[in-house]
Enzyme design. Structure first.
Site, PDB file in Angstrom:
ATOM      1  N   HIS A 151      -4.645   6.037  -0.854  1.00  0.00           N
ATOM      2  CA  HIS A 151      -5.114   6.060   0.532  1.00  0.00           C
ATOM      3  C   HIS A 151      -3.966   6.318   1.516  1.00  0.00           C
ATOM      4  O   HIS A 151      -4.216   6.587   2.688  1.00  0.00           O
ATOM      5  CB  HIS A 151      -5.784   4.730   0.853  1.00  0.00           C
ATOM      6  CG  HIS A 151      -7.092   4.854   1.574  1.00  0.00           C
ATOM      7  ND1 HIS A 151      -7.819   6.036   1.673  1.00  0.00           N
ATOM      8  CD2 HIS A 151      -7.834   3.929   2.244  1.00  0.00           C
ATOM      9  CE1 HIS A 151      -8.927   5.815   2.363  1.00  0.00           C
ATOM     10  NE2 HIS A 151      -8.958   4.554   2.726  1.00  0.00           N
ATOM     11  N   PHE A 166      -4.221  -0.486  10.223  1.00  0.00           N
ATOM     12  CA  PHE A 166      -4.984  -0.335   8.979  1.00  0.00           C
ATOM     13  C   PHE A 166      -5.974   0.816   9.134  1.00  0.00           C
ATOM     14  O   PHE A 166      -6.398   1.160  10.226  1.00  0.00           O
ATOM     15  CB  PHE A 166      -5.665  -1.639   8.529  1.00  0.00           C
ATOM     16  CG  PHE A 166      -4.685  -2.621   7.940  1.00  0.00           C
ATOM     17  CD1 PHE A 166      -4.339  -2.566   6.604  1.00  0.00           C
ATOM     18  CD2 PHE A 166      -4.067  -3.577   8.742  1.00  0.00           C
ATOM     19  CE1 PHE A 166      -3.413  -3.438   6.061  1.00  0.00           C
ATOM     20  CE2 PHE A 166      -3.136  -4.455   8.216  1.00  0.00           C
ATOM     21  CZ  PHE A 166      -2.803  -4.392   6.869  1.00  0.00           C
ATOM     22  N   ASN A 176      -9.104   1.617   8.657  1.00  0.00           N
ATOM     23  CA  ASN A 176     -10.429   1.608   9.283  1.00  0.00           C
ATOM     24  C   ASN A 176     -10.390   1.545  10.806  1.00  0.00           C
ATOM     25  O   ASN A 176     -11.405   1.765  11.456  1.00  0.00           O
ATOM     26  CB  ASN A 176     -11.253   0.426   8.765  1.00  0.00           C
ATOM     27  CG  ASN A 176     -11.497   0.498   7.265  1.00  0.00           C
ATOM     28  OD1 ASN A 176     -11.027   1.406   6.592  1.00  0.00           O
ATOM     29  ND2 ASN A 176     -12.225  -0.459   6.753  1.00  0.00           N
ATOM     30  N   TYR A 199       0.802  -1.229   0.000  1.00  0.00           N
ATOM     31  CA  TYR A 199       0.000   0.000   0.000  1.00  0.00           C
ATOM     32  C   TYR A 199       0.836   1.282   0.000  1.00  0.00           C
ATOM     33  O   TYR A 199       0.281   2.370  -0.006  1.00  0.00           O
ATOM     34  CB  TYR A 199      -0.909   0.025   1.240  1.00  0.00           C
ATOM     35  CG  TYR A 199      -1.888  -1.122   1.299  1.00  0.00           C
ATOM     36  CD1 TYR A 199      -2.976  -1.180   0.435  1.00  0.00           C
ATOM     37  CD2 TYR A 199      -1.713  -2.150   2.221  1.00  0.00           C
ATOM     38  CE1 TYR A 199      -3.871  -2.235   0.484  1.00  0.00           C
ATOM     39  CE2 TYR A 199      -2.611  -3.209   2.283  1.00  0.00           C
ATOM     40  CZ  TYR A 199      -3.687  -3.249   1.408  1.00  0.00           C
ATOM     41  OH  TYR A 199      -4.568  -4.290   1.458  1.00  0.00           O
TER      42      TYR A 199
END
Length: 196
Positions: free
Chosen positions: A19, A64, A66, A14
């Site tokens: 994001h 992460f 969330n 990532y």
């Protein structure tokens, strides 16, 4: 003391995704201010240093996106940092790429990292440094879009963009949110490139 948070997802997969704009801004700030983010505390990678006369903690949650609020709540409790002394750098679908906007308080706009922060911190009165990533044509494509890497064309602009966002964080610390907003709103990265 101020807590400066970059939102993103951990791991190589990532690292350059849209994001992870918050992580990239924090990395730029750490580099410019010589604050190594080399410690781990409460599921976050952190670094401690000085910016514009303020003691700061730079934090990249490793829970992460969330679940970002879990790590950040533990840090605010441990360091006794008030909500108003938290600055959060994050990606924003509602802003076009090459845009940076600053904001004090406000809602979450559907951003799951912000939802988690608001839930766990018990309020929304933290400062945001929002880096525009644009949005896909269809709403159903959003999840894939934010987890994709920046395009090659976007990557060409990204260093200037993260530098501008890091400067915005410094200006918030130096002059306060209102003055920083007046200074940075309306700028696009193309202008910054032209100005050198």
């Amino acid at each position: 003391m101020k807590l400066i948070v970059g939102l993103g997802n951990p791991g190589i997969r990532y690292r350059l995704s849209r994001h992870n704009a918050g992580f990239l801004i924090l990395d730029q700030l750490a580099l410019e201010r010589d604050i190594p983010i080399n410690q781990t505390l409460f599921d976050a990678h952190i670094g401690k240093g000085m910016i514009e006369g303020d003691v700061v903690i730079l934090a990249k949650p490793q829970t992460f996106m969330n679940l970002s609020g879990i790590a950040i709540r533990k840090l605010t409790d441990y360091f006794r940092i008030a909500l108003q002394d938290v600055i959060v750098a994050h990606d924003d679908l509602d802003l076009p790429f090459q845009s940076i906007r600053l904001k004090a308080g406000g809602g979450h706009g559907g951003h799951k990292g912000l939802i988690s922060l608001i839930d766990h911190l018990g309020g929304q009165d933290f400062i945001r440094v929002r880096l525009g990533i644009g949005k896909p044509a269809l709403k159903t494509m959003v999840e894939g879009y934010v987890l994709e890497h920046f395009s090659k064309e976007e990557m060409d602009y990204l260093p200037k963009l993260t530098t501008a966002a890091a400067a915005a964080v410094s200006d918030i610390l130096s002059f306060g949110i209102q003055t920083a907003m007046e200074k940075h709103h309306g700028k696009k990265i193309t202008n910054l490139i032209e100005e050198g």
